[in-house]
Design an enzyme around this catalytic site. Structure first.
Site, PDB file in Angstrom:
ATOM      1  CB  THR A  97      -0.890  -0.022   1.266  1.00  7.44           C
ATOM      2  OG1 THR A  97      -1.615  -1.261   1.264  1.00  7.44           O
ATOM      3  CG2 THR A  97      -1.873   1.129   1.284  1.00  7.44           C
ATOM      4  CD  GLU A 171      -0.537 -18.644  -7.578  1.00  4.30           C
ATOM      5  OE1 GLU A 171      -0.064 -18.816  -8.708  1.00  4.30           O
ATOM      6  OE2 GLU A 171      -1.333 -19.441  -7.060  1.00  4.30           O
ATOM      7  CE  LYS A 226      -4.751 -12.481  -5.398  1.00  9.45           C
ATOM      8  NZ  LYS A 226      -4.689 -13.749  -4.702  1.00  9.45           N
ATOM      9  CB  CYS A 282      -2.727 -10.403   0.101  1.00 10.49           C
ATOM     10  SG  CYS A 282      -1.097 -10.712  -0.601  1.00 10.49           S
TER      11      CYS A 282
HETATM   12  P1  NAD Z   1       7.475 -10.752  -1.391  1.00 12.09           P
HETATM   13  O1  NAD Z   1       7.700  -9.430  -0.771  1.00 12.09           O
HETATM   14  O2  NAD Z   1       7.633 -11.999  -0.589  1.00 12.09           O
HETATM   15  O3  NAD Z   1       8.438 -10.907  -2.674  1.00 12.09           O
HETATM   16  C1  NAD Z   1       8.608  -9.924  -3.641  1.00 12.09           C
HETATM   17  C2  NAD Z   1      10.057  -9.930  -4.085  1.00 12.09           C
HETATM   18  O4  NAD Z   1      10.201  -9.062  -5.207  1.00 12.09           O
HETATM   19  C3  NAD Z   1      11.051  -9.440  -3.033  1.00 12.09           C
HETATM   20  O5  NAD Z   1      11.998 -10.451  -2.738  1.00 12.09           O
HETATM   21  C4  NAD Z   1      11.703  -8.199  -3.680  1.00 12.09           C
HETATM   22  O6  NAD Z   1      13.084  -8.063  -3.364  1.00 12.09           O
HETATM   23  C5  NAD Z   1      11.512  -8.502  -5.145  1.00 12.09           C
HETATM   24  N1  NAD Z   1      11.600  -7.318  -6.004  1.00 12.09           N
HETATM   25  C6  NAD Z   1      10.984  -6.117  -5.856  1.00 12.09           C
HETATM   26  N2  NAD Z   1      11.306  -5.309  -6.879  1.00 12.09           N
HETATM   27  C7  NAD Z   1      12.141  -5.986  -7.689  1.00 12.09           C
HETATM   28  C8  NAD Z   1      12.799  -5.676  -8.896  1.00 12.09           C
HETATM   29  N3  NAD Z   1      12.637  -4.506  -9.498  1.00 12.09           N
HETATM   30  N4  NAD Z   1      13.596  -6.616  -9.452  1.00 12.09           N
HETATM   31  C9  NAD Z   1      13.767  -7.827  -8.863  1.00 12.09           C
HETATM   32  N5  NAD Z   1      13.151  -8.167  -7.716  1.00 12.09           N
HETATM   33  C10 NAD Z   1      12.341  -7.267  -7.134  1.00 12.09           C
HETATM   34  O7  NAD Z   1       6.005 -10.692  -2.024  1.00 12.09           O
HETATM   35  P2  NAD Z   1       5.005 -11.930  -2.266  1.00 12.09           P
HETATM   36  O8  NAD Z   1       4.318 -12.295  -1.008  1.00 12.09           O
HETATM   37  O9  NAD Z   1       5.703 -12.960  -3.055  1.00 12.09           O
HETATM   38  O10 NAD Z   1       3.907 -11.196  -3.169  1.00 12.09           O
HETATM   39  C11 NAD Z   1       4.191 -10.824  -4.506  1.00 12.09           C
HETATM   40  C12 NAD Z   1       2.888 -10.408  -5.175  1.00 12.09           C
HETATM   41  O11 NAD Z   1       1.996 -11.541  -5.207  1.00 12.09           O
HETATM   42  C13 NAD Z   1       2.124  -9.308  -4.445  1.00 12.09           C
HETATM   43  O12 NAD Z   1       1.497  -8.496  -5.413  1.00 12.09           O
HETATM   44  C14 NAD Z   1       1.070 -10.059  -3.667  1.00 12.09           C
HETATM   45  O13 NAD Z   1      -0.079  -9.276  -3.466  1.00 12.09           O
HETATM   46  C15 NAD Z   1       0.755 -11.226  -4.573  1.00 12.09           C
HETATM   47  N6  NAD Z   1       0.282 -12.439  -3.901  1.00 12.09           N
HETATM   48  C16 NAD Z   1       0.854 -12.848  -2.732  1.00 12.09           C
HETATM   49  C17 NAD Z   1       0.424 -14.031  -2.132  1.00 12.09           C
HETATM   50  C18 NAD Z   1       1.023 -14.528  -0.845  1.00 12.09           C
HETATM   51  O14 NAD Z   1       0.503 -15.499  -0.317  1.00 12.09           O
HETATM   52  N7  NAD Z   1       2.070 -13.936  -0.323  1.00 12.09           N
HETATM   53  C19 NAD Z   1      -0.553 -14.815  -2.759  1.00 12.09           C
HETATM   54  C20 NAD Z   1      -1.086 -14.373  -3.963  1.00 12.09           C
HETATM   55  C21 NAD Z   1      -0.655 -13.185  -4.531  1.00 12.09           C
HETATM   56  C1  UGA Z   2      -5.110 -15.393   1.050  1.00  9.98           C
HETATM   57  C2  UGA Z   2      -6.070 -16.122   0.113  1.00  9.98           C
HETATM   58  O1  UGA Z   2      -6.659 -17.228   0.812  1.00  9.98           O
HETATM   59  C3  UGA Z   2      -5.346 -16.631  -1.136  1.00  9.98           C
HETATM   60  O2  UGA Z   2      -6.277 -17.208  -2.045  1.00  9.98           O
HETATM   61  C4  UGA Z   2      -4.636 -15.456  -1.816  1.00  9.98           C
HETATM   62  O3  UGA Z   2      -3.899 -15.905  -2.929  1.00  9.98           O
HETATM   63  C5  UGA Z   2      -3.700 -14.798  -0.820  1.00  9.98           C
HETATM   64  O4  UGA Z   2      -4.456 -14.354   0.340  1.00  9.98           O
HETATM   65  C6  UGA Z   2      -3.026 -13.574  -1.354  1.00  9.98           C
HETATM   66  O5  UGA Z   2      -3.471 -12.979  -2.316  1.00  9.98           O
HETATM   67  O6  UGA Z   2      -2.045 -13.211  -0.707  1.00  9.98           O
HETATM   68  P1  UGA Z   2      -3.321 -16.125   2.847  1.00  9.98           P
HETATM   69  O7  UGA Z   2      -3.357 -14.690   3.246  1.00  9.98           O
HETATM   70  O8  UGA Z   2      -2.016 -16.763   2.616  1.00  9.98           O
HETATM   71  O9  UGA Z   2      -4.176 -16.347   1.512  1.00  9.98           O
HETATM   72  O10 UGA Z   2      -4.048 -16.995   3.979  1.00  9.98           O
HETATM   73  P2  UGA Z   2      -5.585 -17.289   4.339  1.00  9.98           P
HETATM   74  O11 UGA Z   2      -5.721 -18.723   4.599  1.00  9.98           O
HETATM   75  O12 UGA Z   2      -6.510 -16.703   3.359  1.00  9.98           O
HETATM   76  O13 UGA Z   2      -5.750 -16.540   5.731  1.00  9.98           O
HETATM   77  C7  UGA Z   2      -5.734 -15.123   5.816  1.00  9.98           C
HETATM   78  C8  UGA Z   2      -6.018 -14.696   7.239  1.00  9.98           C
HETATM   79  O14 UGA Z   2      -7.374 -14.962   7.586  1.00  9.98           O
HETATM   80  C9  UGA Z   2      -5.166 -15.432   8.275  1.00  9.98           C
HETATM   81  O15 UGA Z   2      -4.774 -14.555   9.285  1.00  9.98           O
HETATM   82  C10 UGA Z   2      -6.104 -16.490   8.817  1.00  9.98           C
HETATM   83  O16 UGA Z   2      -5.784 -16.909  10.108  1.00  9.98           O
HETATM   84  C11 UGA Z   2      -7.416 -15.735   8.782  1.00  9.98           C
HETATM   85  N1  UGA Z   2      -8.588 -16.636   8.715  1.00  9.98           N
HETATM   86  C12 UGA Z   2      -8.796 -17.418   7.638  1.00  9.98           C
HETATM   87  C13 UGA Z   2      -9.467 -16.666   9.787  1.00  9.98           C
HETATM   88  O17 UGA Z   2      -9.287 -15.954  10.794  1.00  9.98           O
HETATM   89  N2  UGA Z   2     -10.563 -17.497   9.718  1.00  9.98           N
HETATM   90  C14 UGA Z   2     -10.794 -18.294   8.646  1.00  9.98           C
HETATM   91  O18 UGA Z   2     -11.819 -19.027   8.658  1.00  9.98           O
HETATM   92  C15 UGA Z   2      -9.887 -18.259   7.583  1.00  9.98           C
END
Ligand code: NAD
Ligand code: UGA
Length: 487
Positions: A97, A171, A226, A282
């Site tokens: 954000t 994703e 998403k 997220c």
């Molecule tokens: P993260 O912070 O774990 O990883 C992002 C990486 O990108 C970092 O290691 C950073 O150093 C690297 N980076 C940034 N700018 C760069 C650049 N210019 N060149 C090369 N590397 C660079 O983030 P994440 O949790 O993997 O999330 C990535 C995206 O996926 C976000 O938009 C998030 O919303 C989305 N997403 C996350 C999850 C999740 O479970 N964490 C699930 C679905 C979608």
């Molecule tokens: C969530 C979504 O489930 C994924 O589909 C998505 O890809 C991801 O965000 C993302 O975009 O980052 P994540 O945040 O890894 O995944 O985990 P969740 O299982 O969704 O849980 C999120 C939060 O809600 C956690 O703190 C969990 O403890 C809480 N939660 C979840 C509850 O308190 N109650 C529930 O019944 C389920």
């Protein structure tokens, strides 16, 4: 005609880039997969011989890394070279954000995505399919395409000009179950215009995902789906936590209410577990992004609707810390409190936006002495999150009284030691081991009167009740008539 893909590059070796590319490499041995990042420490950790040192903990990930790494999966910091070699580039960088300027506190900061687009524009050779893997506001593909094409238009680059397709392929993995989610996804979503590019990406997934689960949409629907998916999931968590508070006030039990409503097929049973409030990197950021977009398009009522999901979550987290203080006679200053779980959910080492951060900060603010346990989160991470350094002196076995150590914390890997002499235990993450705690043994070590606050509703209630510990379970109002309990 089809676009031949032999080499793919993923920019961003984080929680998404690392596991996603590991699964692609595992399922597609014919592809060369390079994962690149500017964070050298992270790449070093991905290349670590010791698989317990990988930067992301996910059940099953180490086995896949063992099978694929240094074969068709490589982690490096050589972003330019890996882009040059690739026919397909995934952008999987962080989209936090915005902290300042227009949209601060709501809109996504796209500086990392933009930097990637510029780097791809500069280094790509031939036709390159650029894929948005990061979660992005609607219309970001337009920005990426403009950067890519404008660079080509003015570039005095001697190499043949590159051409591009931009696709959205968000994703949906959840942390803690990432490998299973990637190997058996409910759906794979691909948004775009060019059928050939869409087919090239579909072809990769079809190596393990049934064709009927690969959905094709226009690019804006994909980007918006998403954000909406996360908003709907988070909304369910806020809904059940709101009802949990009402259960506590009325004598109902949120688990029973959730079972009753979840049995309705139209509602469904998942994401109805009351807890300490949703965390994770997220949910909050994606809803705030949706709020910003709605305001941008003049849809104030829509923005207000989603904003409440986040404000209720904040309220709920502070509600928990307040009721702990209230039940410890209105003060926790100098009192030892054992915190079980710091990760935002079980089976991950990720603490981003974890409810534990707000709750622990509140308790430190009240002067408590926290002994924090988590099976996967390390003390350094907790220091960063709480903005307070660990005080290791607290672990001196001679100490029985912490009155002079108010507002401090330490990490304790032994649950019994973390609970010894504590006035309260607060369960904040649903780690399996916390549901198996021997309360008959632990209770003997605690100072009286002693409390268990179970914000995940996972402790063995029958075992706790056999002791003289007081028990609060999130959303369970059956204790509300107990003279000892103040909600
Ligand atoms: P993260 O912070 O774990 O990883 C992002 C990486 O990108 C970092 O290691 C950073 O150093 C690297 N980076 C940034 N700018 C760069 C650049 N210019 N060149 C090369 N590397 C660079 O983030 P994440 O949790 O993997 O999330 C990535 C995206 O996926 C976000 O938009 C998030 O919303 C989305 N997403 C996350 C999850 C999740 O479970 N964490 C699930 C679905 C979608
Ligand atoms: C969530 C979504 O489930 C994924 O589909 C998505 O890809 C991801 O965000 C993302 O975009 O980052 P994540 O945040 O890894 O995944 O985990 P969740 O299982 O969704 O849980 C999120 C939060 O809600 C956690 O703190 C969990 O403890 C809480 N939660 C979840 C509850 O308190 N109650 C529930 O019944 C389920």
């Amino acid at each position: 005609m089809e676009i031949l893909i032999e080499n793919i590059c993923c920019i961003g070796a984080g929680y998404v880039g690392g596991p996603t590319m590991a699964v692609i490499a595992d399922k597609c041995p014919h592809l060369k997969v390079n994962v690149v990042d500017i964070n050298q420490e992270r790449i070093k950790a991905w290349n670590s011989q010791d698989l317990t040192k990988l930067p992301v903990f996910e059940p099953g990930l180490d086995e896949i890394i063992k099978r694929t790494r240094f074969k068709n999966l490589n982690f490096s910091c050589d972003v330019d070279e890996c882009i040059r070699e690739a026919q397909m580039v995934f952008i999987s960088v962080n989209t936090p954000t915005k902290k300042r300027g227009v949209g601060a506190g709501e809109a996504s900061d796209l500086k990392y995505v933009e930097a990637c687009a510029r780097q791809v524009a500069k280094n790509a050779r031939g036709h390159t399919i650029v894929i948005e893997k990061s979660t992005l506001p609607v219309k970001t593909a337009e920005v990426i395409k403009k950067i890519l094409e404008d660079y080509q238009a003015i570039s005095s680059n001697k190499n043949p000009k590159a051409t591009f397709d931009v696709l959205s392929n968000p994703e949906f993995l959840a942390e803690g179950s990432a490998i299973n989610d990637l190997e058996n996804p409910d759906r794979v979503l691909i948004g775009g215009q060019n059928k050939l590019a869409i087919n090239a990406l579909s072809q990769i997934y079809s190596n393990w995902v049934p064709k009927n689960k690969i959905l094709h949409t226009n690019i804006w629907s994909s980007e918006l789906a998403k954000l909406t998916s996360n908003a709907f999931l988070a909304q369910r968590v806020s809904s059940i936590n709101a009802i949990g508070a009402l259960c506590e006030a009325t004598g109902a039990d949120v688990k029973e209410v959730a079972r009753a409503i979840g049995s309705d097929n139209r509602i469904g049973s998942r994401f109805l577990d009351a807890g300490p409030g949703f965390g994770g990197s997220c949910f909050k950021k994606d809803i705030l992004n949706l709020v910003y977009l709605s305001k941008h398009f003049g849809l104030i009522e829509v923005a207000n609707f989603w904003e409440v999901v986040v404000s209720l979550n904040n309220w709920h987290q502070h509600r928990i810390s307040q009721l702990v203080v209230k039940n410890l006679f209105g003060t926790v200053t100098g009192k030892k409190i054992c915190i079980l779980g710091f990760a935002f959910k079980a089976n991950t080492n990720d603490t981003r936006e974890s409810a534990a951060i707000n709750i622990c900060k509140d308790l430190l603010e009240e002067g408590a002495v926290l002994f924090i346990h988590d099976p996967k989160v390390i003390a350094e991470q907790i220091s960063k999150d709480l903005l307070v350094n660990e005080n290791k002196n607290l672990k001196n076995p001679e100490f029985k009284n912490f009155f002079n150590y108010e507002a401090s914390w330490c990490f304790e890997e032994n649950i019994a030691k973390a609970a010894s002499n504590a006035d309260a235990i607060i369960v904040l993450t649903e780690w399996d081991e916390y549901s198996k705690i021997r309360w008959d043994l632990i209770s003997k070590e605690m100072r009286r009167p002693a409390w268990v606050f179970d914000a995940r509703s996972i402790v063995n209630e029958k075992e706790v009740i056999k002791t003289d510990l007081n028990l609060w379970k999130v959303g369970n109002g059956s204790k509300s008539n107990d003279w000892r309990f103040k909600s």
